[in-house]
Structure formats: structure tokens, C-alpha cells
Design a protein around this motif. Structure first.
Motif, PDB file in Angstrom:
ATOM      1  N   ILE A 153      64.360  43.836  57.797  1.00  0.00           N
ATOM      2  CA  ILE A 153      64.584  44.675  56.618  1.00  0.00           C
ATOM      3  C   ILE A 153      65.950  45.335  56.753  1.00  0.00           C
ATOM      4  N   ILE A 154      66.790  45.153  55.733  1.00  0.00           N
ATOM      5  CA  ILE A 154      68.142  45.708  55.729  1.00  0.00           C
ATOM      6  C   ILE A 154      68.349  46.435  54.410  1.00  0.00           C
ATOM      7  N   ILE A 155      68.769  47.685  54.480  1.00  0.00           N
ATOM      8  CA  ILE A 155      69.071  48.454  53.267  1.00  0.00           C
ATOM      9  C   ILE A 155      70.588  48.636  53.198  1.00  0.00           C
ATOM     10  N   ILE A 156      71.163  48.255  52.046  1.00  0.00           N
ATOM     11  CA  ILE A 156      72.614  48.378  51.874  1.00  0.00           C
ATOM     12  C   ILE A 156      72.908  49.214  50.631  1.00  0.00           C
ATOM     13  N   ASP A 157      74.087  49.841  50.625  1.00  0.00           N
ATOM     14  CA  ASP A 157      74.505  50.600  49.450  1.00  0.00           C
ATOM     15  C   ASP A 157      75.286  49.694  48.498  1.00  0.00           C
ATOM     16  N   ALA A 158      75.741  50.274  47.387  1.00  0.00           N
ATOM     17  CA  ALA A 158      76.405  49.473  46.356  1.00  0.00           C
ATOM     18  C   ALA A 158      77.723  48.870  46.841  1.00  0.00           C
ATOM     19  N   ALA A 159      78.305  49.447  47.893  1.00  0.00           N
ATOM     20  CA  ALA A 159      79.550  48.900  48.447  1.00  0.00           C
ATOM     21  C   ALA A 159      79.281  47.795  49.459  1.00  0.00           C
ATOM     22  N   GLY A 160      77.994  47.513  49.713  1.00  0.00           N
ATOM     23  CA  GLY A 160      77.654  46.453  50.650  1.00  0.00           C
ATOM     24  C   GLY A 160      77.594  46.900  52.096  1.00  0.00           C
ATOM     25  N   ARG A 161      77.636  48.223  52.336  1.00  0.00           N
ATOM     26  CA  ARG A 161      77.555  48.730  53.700  1.00  0.00           C
ATOM     27  C   ARG A 161      76.092  48.848  54.132  1.00  0.00           C
ATOM     28  N   ILE A 162      75.836  48.492  55.376  1.00  0.00           N
ATOM     29  CA  ILE A 162      74.471  48.571  55.916  1.00  0.00           C
ATOM     30  C   ILE A 162      74.133  50.028  56.207  1.00  0.00           C
ATOM     31  N   ARG A 163      73.029  50.509  55.614  1.00  0.00           N
ATOM     32  CA  ARG A 163      72.624  51.900  55.817  1.00  0.00           C
ATOM     33  C   ARG A 163      71.411  52.040  56.718  1.00  0.00           C
ATOM     34  N   LEU A 164      70.597  51.013  56.787  1.00  0.00           N
ATOM     35  CA  LEU A 164      69.385  51.099  57.612  1.00  0.00           C
ATOM     36  C   LEU A 164      68.906  49.692  57.954  1.00  0.00           C
ATOM     37  N   VAL A 165      68.439  49.498  59.181  1.00  0.00           N
ATOM     38  CA  VAL A 165      67.846  48.223  59.599  1.00  0.00           C
ATOM     39  C   VAL A 165      66.608  48.522  60.428  1.00  0.00           C
ATOM     40  N   ASN A 166      65.743  47.523  60.580  1.00  0.00           N
ATOM     41  CA  ASN A 166      64.565  47.693  61.446  1.00  0.00           C
ATOM     42  C   ASN A 166      64.727  46.890  62.733  1.00  0.00           C
ATOM     43  N   ALA A 167      63.694  47.000  63.598  1.00  0.00           N
ATOM     44  CA  ALA A 167      63.762  46.333  64.904  1.00  0.00           C
ATOM     45  C   ALA A 167      63.837  44.816  64.768  1.00  0.00           C
ATOM     46  N   GLN A 168      63.150  44.272  63.746  1.00  0.00           N
ATOM     47  CA  GLN A 168      63.164  42.825  63.560  1.00  0.00           C
ATOM     48  C   GLN A 168      64.568  42.324  63.229  1.00  0.00           C
ATOM     49  N   THR A 169      65.368  43.147  62.553  1.00  0.00           N
ATOM     50  CA  THR A 169      66.761  42.784  62.267  1.00  0.00           C
ATOM     51  C   THR A 169      67.547  42.638  63.569  1.00  0.00           C
ATOM     52  N   GLU A 170      67.321  43.578  64.499  1.00  0.00           N
ATOM     53  CA  GLU A 170      68.003  43.495  65.801  1.00  0.00           C
ATOM     54  C   GLU A 170      67.634  42.205  66.524  1.00  0.00           C
ATOM     55  N   ARG A 171      66.315  41.876  66.508  1.00  0.00           N
ATOM     56  CA  ARG A 171      65.869  40.670  67.205  1.00  0.00           C
ATOM     57  C   ARG A 171      66.401  39.403  66.530  1.00  0.00           C
ATOM     58  N   LEU A 172      66.426  39.416  65.201  1.00  0.00           N
ATOM     59  CA  LEU A 172      66.811  38.222  64.465  1.00  0.00           C
ATOM     60  C   LEU A 172      68.300  37.911  64.598  1.00  0.00           C
ATOM     61  N   PHE A 173      69.128  38.955  64.522  1.00  0.00           N
ATOM     62  CA  PHE A 173      70.576  38.733  64.508  1.00  0.00           C
ATOM     63  C   PHE A 173      71.255  39.032  65.842  1.00  0.00           C
ATOM     64  N   GLY A 174      70.533  39.644  66.784  1.00  0.00           N
ATOM     65  CA  GLY A 174      71.104  39.870  68.117  1.00  0.00           C
ATOM     66  C   GLY A 174      72.012  41.074  68.225  1.00  0.00           C
ATOM     67  N   TYR A 175      72.063  41.931  67.200  1.00  0.00           N
ATOM     68  CA  TYR A 175      72.887  43.148  67.242  1.00  0.00           C
ATOM     69  C   TYR A 175      72.025  44.359  67.597  1.00  0.00           C
TER      70      TYR A 175
END
Length: 504
Positions: A153-175
Motif C-alpha cells: 500500500i502506497i499513498i502519494i500526494d498530487a505531486a507524486g511524492r510518497i507520503r506513506l507505505v506499509n511493511a509489504q511495500t518494503e518487502r516487495l521493493f526492497g527499500y
């Protein structure tokens, strides 16, 4: 506010009663606390009394830090002094979240907005204080759901900046989470696709709407190590105080894509095997016909020319040979007929089913007249298909309906109904019926429910019907019970007005 209250007069329009300001503060939904430059409380409203459990008299003249837990008081004092040094309006929810302290010592989260008030007796600050416990509880629940979600789960603002991610995002993308917050979402997309993705993102925010998983363009994700993988994304607009944001649920579909490729390979191999099998059946059946004809011919010649030299038993055996050979010839002819269906690329054209049925009735005229049968039908439409196959379909079903009505004057009723872009045909008889456990089996090649002594045939007719209907993108089935007749259903594509030829 007047001097008689001990509170400095704050500039107001001359025609407005100062008591209105006092009433406005008193009825505010948030706790309202006014402090001076020394941090002393000089005004509170009823909501502040309810919020902290103190009476007004207990609060007035006291330091504002009495409403802050002891462990935070020294830090709060520094923040207060800094605010008075550079006073400015601070909206609710901005800055660090603070805990409040009630009279009974319990702590609770609060949100505070601050407004500086300049008066003739110096600078004051009005604090609007709101209990944030419910909001914090909701936020905690939201974050728990976010963290346990199976998708990234990734929440972004209208400018395309990442504002919030969950643990699964870290596991999926390695960041790590901290290395993603504030970064453009395109960091998670292969470089060659980033400019195009930015255009899609801008377009989405122009007209934000829910987009389900799997809808729209297929995307590739990019991990921190540079590897790419296929993803599906669902998007949902999220209203916030800072405008519309977007919530993206990202799913890794690597395994599914691999399975789809395997399935496609399997389907292609199966199709190729079926073509080869049909080719083999066609060639084998064709090549078997010549020796079989010789076998029948010589058996008949033996019976005709040497009957006087053979005893009764030998003639009987010759009869069995001829009968079995003829039955084999019928099976081979049926197999050839079955293998011819959709064996080569066909051209689909508009086919008038009225004309098709007329041809079938003409071809079956001898059978119909000998049985005194009656064929009735509704007005029949034009379908899209291969004409000779549609003729064979109707002929097989009508013949089948007549065959399994052993009584006098058999009746066959053909009806049709429109269903979207298709026509739903039914062929009904009043025959012996079919038990439910055989409803699928009868459409398999060489499957017979009765011996040839009772009902002649090869067991191929309905298998041909199924192959024809499926070749035309439809399906065929039967509704029947023993002793109650049968209704055969099949669905064919309708031919739109002005439809031309189209390659199958």
C-alpha cells in the motif's frame, strides 16, 4: 472582553458588543485557553473545563504547563518561549502531536491550534485544544489494517511524492520505509517508463476515480536492486486536508504471469495435438475405406457365387462378416465427418436459419413422411457461421429427435430467443428422454446409451453437434428426464445488420 474580567481588550468593531466575543469562545466545540507571555492562563471556556477536569477557578492564573504531563513540561516551556519569540498562526494538526494531562493525572492525545493576539497590554496566545483520542484510535486502526494488508500500500500526494507505505511495500521493493517517504513514486518504476508514468499520474489526478485491480495498463515495478517484475495496481482517491491524494495497492503478479504463460503453452500444445490427431483420424479413416470396401465386396461375391457350395453355418458367418464390415464402414464415415468439422480455416458469414431448416426438412423428407412426423418452429434468425456446419447441426438434432420418439407421429419443436449478441435455440422432442447422469456423456464421440438393435447410429452425431457449436463460439447442452422427452439447447452468435464475411 473588558477590563472588568481582568482580560485585556482586543480590538473589535465599535458596533459589536464585546460580550459576543465572550459567548463565541464559551460555546466553541474545542477547549479554548488564552495565555499571556508568561504562560499564565487568563481565560478558559466550558469545553476546556470538561476536557481537563478542572474548574475555571482552578485554572485561571496557573501556568499552562499544568495541562501537560510532567515529563514533557520542560520541552513544552522551550516551545512556548520559541513561539512567543516568533508568533504565527499554527493550524490544528500542524507540528508535533502533544499529550494532555487531566486533573486526575490521566493522559490523552490532543491537537492544538495556536493564534497570536496582539493587544494594548502585550502579546497573548489563544490555544484551541481538541481531544484527538478518537482520531488517534482510528489512525491506529487504519495503520494496523495498512500493515497487515497482503498487498503493498502506497499513498502519494498530487505531486507524486510518497507520503506513506506499509511493511509489504518494503518487502516487495526492497527499500526501507524512511528512504521512500518524500520520494517521487517513479522511483519504483523502471527508468524507461518513468516519463510515461508521470503523464498517466497527472491525468489520474485531473479526474481521480477508483480503478480496480487489473484495470488499465499493465505495469512493471522496479526493486531497489534494479530487478523488474510485473505488477497490478488498484487506485483510490483519498481526500485529505492537503487536497486529493491517491492510495495505490500494488500486487506482484510474477507467479500468475508464469502460470498464464504455462497455460498458454499448454493450450497451444493441446491445439496442435488435436490438429495432428484430427489429421491422423482423417487420413487413417480415408485409407481404411478402400480395404473395407474390398472386404464387403468380396464377402458379398462369395455369398452370391458360391452359396450352393457353402453350408448354412458358413453362410451365416459370411453374413456376420458383411454386417460387421458395413458397421465399421459407418463408423469410419462418421469419424471422417467428425474430423472434417473446423479442420481448416473457415469464413463466418451471415447464415439464414430459415433457409437452413428448409434444406434439412427437404433432405429428411423421406424419413419425415415415413414416420408421419411434424416439424414446427418459431421464426428463425440469421446467425454468423459456416453454412454447411449449421446445416449439419440442425440435421443431426432433428434426426436425433425423430429417432428417439418410437411412437407414431413424432413431433419436433424448434424455438429461439435473443440473448444479447447471441441466439439461444432449443430443439424439443417428446421421446424416451435421457437420465441426468448421461447429459454430458452423450456429447462424447462414439458414446451410445442403447444398442444398435434398438436404435441405429454410430454415436457420433451429438459429438459433431458439440464440435460445431464450440467452433462457432457457443455451447450446447440438454435438459431431459427419462420418459419426459428432451430439449437440446445451443447458442450461436447473431449476425448484426449488414455484417460481412469475417474470418474465424
Amino acid at each position: 472582553m473588558t477590563e472588568t474580567t481582568g482580560i485585556p481588550a482586543i480590538g473589535a468593531a465599535a458596533d459589536i458588543d464585546p460580550r459576543w466575543y465572550r459567548d463565541l469562545v464559551e460555546t466553541a466545540p474545542d477547549g479554548m485557553v488564552l495565555i499571556d507571555a508568561e504562560g499564565r492562563i487568563v481565560l478558559v471556556n466550558a469545553q476546556a473545563e470538561r476536557l481537563f477536569g478542572y474548574t475555571r477557578e482552578e485554572l485561571l492564573g496557573q501556568s499552562i504547563e499544568m495541562l501537560v504531563p510532567e515529563k514533557y513540561r520542560r520541552g513544552h516551556l522551550r516551545h512556548r518561549e520559541g513561539f512567543f519569540a516568533e508568533p504565527r498562526t499554527r493550524e490544528m494538526g500542524a507540528g508535533t502531536e502533544l499529550p494532555g494531562r487531566r486533573k486526575d493525572g490521566t493522559e490523552f492525545p490532543v491537537e492544538i491550534s495556536l493564534s497570536p493576539l496582539r493587544t494594548d497590554r502585550g502579546l497573548y496566545v489563544m490555544a484551541a485544544i481538541r481531544n484527538a483520542q478518537e482520531r488517534k484510535r482510528a489512525n491506529d486502526k487504519f495503520r494496523a489494517l495498512l500493515e497487515t494488508a497482503p498487498d503493498a500500500i502506497i499513498i502519494i500526494d498530487a505531486a507524486g511524492r510518497i507520503r506513506l507505505v506499509n511493511a509489504q511495500t518494503e518487502r516487495l521493493f526492497g527499500y526501507q520505509r524512511d528512504s521512500l517517504i518524500g520520494k517521487p513514486i517513479e522511483i519504483l518504476i523502471p527508468e524507461r517508463l518513468r516519463s510515461r508514468h508521470a503523464e498517466h499520474r497527472t491525468g489520474y489526478f485531473r479526474s481521480p476515480k477508483v480503478r480496480g485491480m487489473g484495470v488499465g495498463l499493465e505495469l512493471l515495478g522496479r526493486r531497489k536492486d534494479g530487478t523488474e517484475f510485473p505488477v497490478e495496481i488498484s487506485l483510490s482517491p483519498l481526500e485529505t486536508e492537503e487536497g486529493v491524494w491517491a492510495t495505490a495497492a500494488v500486487r506482484d503478479v510474477t507467479e500468475r504471469k508464469a502460470f498464464e504463460r504455462q497455460l498458454a503453452d499448454y493450450a497451444e500444445n493441446l491445439k496442435r495435438s488435436n490438429r495432428e490427431l484430427e489429421q491422423f483420424a482423417y487420413i487413417a479413416s480415408h485409407d481404411l475405406r478402400a480395404p473395407l470396401r474390398s472386404l464387403i465386396g468380396f464377402s458379398q461375391l462369395l455369398q452370391q457365387r458360391h452359396a450352393g457350395r457353402l453350408d448354412g453355418e458358413a453362410l451365416e458367418f459370411l453374413g456376420y462378416i458383411t454386417q460387421s464390415a458395413k458397421q465399421m464402414q459407418s463408423l469410419i464415415d462418421a469419424l471422417l465427418e467428425f474430423s472434417r468439422v473446423s479442420r481448416t480455416e473457415q469464413v463466418f458469414v451471415p447464415v439464414d436459419c430459415e433457409g437452413v431448416l428448409s434444406r434439412v426438412v427437404h433432405q429428411l423428407r423421406a424419413l419425415i413422411d415415413s414416420r408421419n412426423a411434424q416439424i414446427t418452429h418459431a421464426p428463425l434468425p440469421t446467425v454468423l457461421g459456416v453454412e454447411h456446419e449449421i446445416v449439419q447441426l440442425f440435421q443431426n438434432l432433428v434426426t436425433n429427435a425423430l429417432k428417439f420418439q418410437p411412437g407414431p407421429q413424432p413431433r419436433v419443436e424448434i424455438d429461439v430467443q435473443a440473448e444479447g449478441g447471441f441466439w439461444h435455440f432449443t430443439v424439443a422432442d417428446q421421446g424416451i428422454g435421457i437420465a441426468r447422469e448421461y447429459h454430458d456423456r452423450i456429447f462424447q464421440i462414439f458414446q451410445r446409451l442403447h444398442p444398435t438393435e434398438e436404435y441405429e447410429g454410430t454415436g457420433v452425431g451429438l459429438a459433431i453437434c458439440k464440435k460445431i457449436v464450440e467452433h462457432h463460439g457457443g455451447r450446447i447442452w440438454v435438459d431431459s428426464e427419462p420418459g419426459k422427452g428432451s430439449i437440446f439447447h445451443f447458442i450461436l452468435r447473431s449476425a448484426p445488420p449488414g455484417e460481412g464475411a469475417a474470418t474465424s
